[in-house]
Design an enzyme around this catalytic site. Structure first.
Site, PDB file in Angstrom:
ATOM      1  N   VAL A  83       0.858  -1.192   0.000  1.00 29.28           N
ATOM      2  CA  VAL A  83       0.000   0.000   0.000  1.00 29.28           C
ATOM      3  C   VAL A  83       0.889   1.236   0.000  1.00 29.28           C
ATOM      4  O   VAL A  83       1.843   1.332   0.782  1.00 29.28           O
ATOM      5  CB  VAL A  83      -0.935   0.030   1.239  1.00 29.28           C
ATOM      6  N   GLY A 128       4.417   4.166   2.892  1.00 25.59           N
ATOM      7  CA  GLY A 128       3.980   2.908   2.297  1.00 25.59           C
ATOM      8  C   GLY A 128       4.135   1.786   3.302  1.00 25.59           C
ATOM      9  O   GLY A 128       4.726   1.969   4.366  1.00 25.59           O
ATOM     10  N   LYS A 129       3.607   0.645   2.995  1.00 28.33           N
ATOM     11  CA  LYS A 129       3.792  -0.535   3.848  1.00 28.33           C
ATOM     12  C   LYS A 129       3.440  -1.761   3.034  1.00 28.33           C
ATOM     13  O   LYS A 129       2.627  -1.687   2.103  1.00 28.33           O
ATOM     14  CB  LYS A 129       2.873  -0.449   5.068  1.00 28.33           C
ATOM     15  N   GLY A 130       4.048  -2.885   3.377  1.00 31.76           N
ATOM     16  CA  GLY A 130       3.744  -4.118   2.676  1.00 31.76           C
ATOM     17  C   GLY A 130       3.609  -5.265   3.658  1.00 31.76           C
ATOM     18  O   GLY A 130       4.018  -5.159   4.816  1.00 31.76           O
TER      19      GLY A 130
END
Ligand code: NAD
Length: 439
Positions: A83, A128-130
């Site tokens: 994201v 962001g992040k995953g």
């Protein structure tokens, strides 16, 4: 490929500000927690409704299904997310976590936290992040490598040094970053170290990165003490979580003269009124696998330990530790949030009533992402700094971030967390206004 998430509905305005009795599940929901803080800060700023809509909606969300052959020949399909909450101030930046209970909602919340954290730290990144839904505890190294490489290949167009720069998070580490960097580089036919941070030193990592979050906490603690006219030697510290953040913060704070009177871990707590020997405690844990039974202190109940009288409480283990249930019992003057989201929104109100000075997570633990930024800069320059240069620049940026938050708190008459969010929202909104909406 991209989906727009529905703006979370449900909580009343009173609940969103943390004043009301949120249901317990709602209190622990990370997206609602992020929303509550956002709403409060946006309200205080009198921010335009349309701009609020832009800021509360992620820029992009990607879900990928990752087919991987396991060691026994079976094929499994894992689900992964990335994201990008915001790219207004620069490329998205944020970790990738591997865990069985990762959800898109969690990744979404964490990506917005990254936007605000990077803005408070004043580094030129968005958020962001995953995450990948998997259980690293039951996966072999080669299975982990195949998951990592296929996940990276599947999000390849999404990431890049100018687009989105992943980093380690829960259950991912330097090795996982090395695999991600290699996969990206092989596809692009050129070694691109700046595509991820948190890499091994020999592959473009930065000196001081491993200690950076704990060091940042120590710097923030020193700044907070100035507001109380306290010296480290007069300061009792209780640390929850003796891992990367808490362990390193404890080492550095002890070195700076703070009295670390208690360390709390998942399996117990150890206490010494005169201050623990942190080096010896680390050695003890290395030998026995636990902090309990340490000769230089006495074991105590881990829940009670949280309520010990102290000047600084440093929750550095996990989210949702300081809640509407635990906050009333705290006996600290300063709450230094080493972990991400250790305090729930309803607990904010209780802490405010108790007069606890909160150094919010998006400020207190920003040392990690700040040195990640330094790593990215060094990779792009191809010139690497000494540890002293890294630490000096980190100190400069942490102190500047701390001062900016204090100025907002004073100018707007709000608590530190709201001030940090107001500062972050202001900075991101300003970038969006300058850029305009491309249509
Ligand atoms: P870590 O796994 O290295 O350390 C966490 C420690 O907390 C472990 O020793 C674990 O045993 C302990 N722990 C877990 N549950 C506990 C409980 N209920 N009570 C007491 N101890 C418990 O993780 P970390 O990298 O130190 O991260 C800790 C927190 O800081 C997380 O919230 C993370 O998101 C946040 N954070 C980390 C970084 C970083 O650079 N590592 C940066 C910013 C924020």
């Amino acid at each position: 490929m991209s989906t727009v998430h529905p703006v979370t509905a449900g909580a009343s305005e009173q609940e969103q500000t943390g004043a009301g009795p949120l249901a317990w599940e709602q209190e622990l929901n990370p997206w609602l927690a992020a929303e509550a803080r956002f709403n409060l800060a946006a309200g205080r700023l009198g921010m335009d409704e349309g701009l609020q809509k832009v800021l509360r909606t992620p820029a992009r969300e990607l879900t990928v299904y990752i087919p991987v052959m396991l060691d026994d020949g079976r094929i499994e399909v894992f689900t992964g997310y990335r994201v990008q909450h915001s790219i207004a101030r620069g490329p998205a930046k944020g970790g990738v976590r591997y865990a069985p209970d990762v959800t898109l909602e969690e990744v979404r919340a964490l990506s917005s936290w990254m936007t605000w954290k990077c803005a408070v730290a004043n580094i030129p990144f968005g958020g962001g992040k995953g995450g990948v839904i998997c259980d690293p505890a039951v996966l072999s190294q080669s299975e982990l490598e195949r998951i990592t490489r296929r996940y990276t290949a599947d999000i390849l167009e999404f990431i890049g040094p100018e687009k989105d720069i992943p980093a380690p998070d829960m259950n991912t580490n330097e090795q996982v970053m090395a695999w991600m960097m290699d996969t990206y580089s092989m596809h692009n036919r050129q070694t691109t170290t700046a595509v991820v941070t948190g890499k091994p030193l020999d592959l473009g990592g930065s000196r001081g990165r491993r200690e950076a979050t704990g060091r940042g906490c120590m710097i923030a603690a020193l700044e907070a003490l100035k507001r109380f006219g306290l010296e480290p030697g007069q300061t009792r510290v209780v640390v929850q979580g003796f891992g990367n953040v808490g362990g390193m913060a404890a080492v550095l704070m002890a070195r700076a003269g703070f009295k670390i009177v208690c360390v709390i871990e998942y399996d117990g707590a150890v206490y010494n009124a005169g201050g623990l020997d942190i080096g010896a405690l680390m050695e003890h844990r290395r030998e026995t696998g636990s902090i309990t039974g340490f000769a230089g202190g006495e074991d105590m109940d881990r829940q009670e330990a949280l309520y010990l009288p102290c000047e600084v409480l440093l929750p550095a283990a996990k989210e949702n530790v300081i809640t509407s249930r635990t906050a009333p019992k705290l006996n600290c003057r300063i709450l230094l949030e080493g972990a991400n989201g250790p305090t729930t929104a309803p607990a904010d109100e209780i802490l405010a009533e108790k007069g606890v000075f909160v150094v919010p997570d998006i400020l207190a633990n920003a040392g990690g992402v700040t040195v990640s930024y330094f790593e990215w800069v060094q990779d792009r320059m191809g010139y690497f700094w000494s540890e002293q240069v890294v630490n000096d620049r980190l100190t400069e940026m942490m102190v500047a971030g701390f001062d900016s938050v204090m100025q907002y708190a004073q100018a707007h008459g709000v608590h530190n967390r709201t001030a940090a969010y107001m500062l972050a929202l202001d900075r991101v909104a300003f970038a969006i206004k300058l850029r305009g909406l491309y249509a």
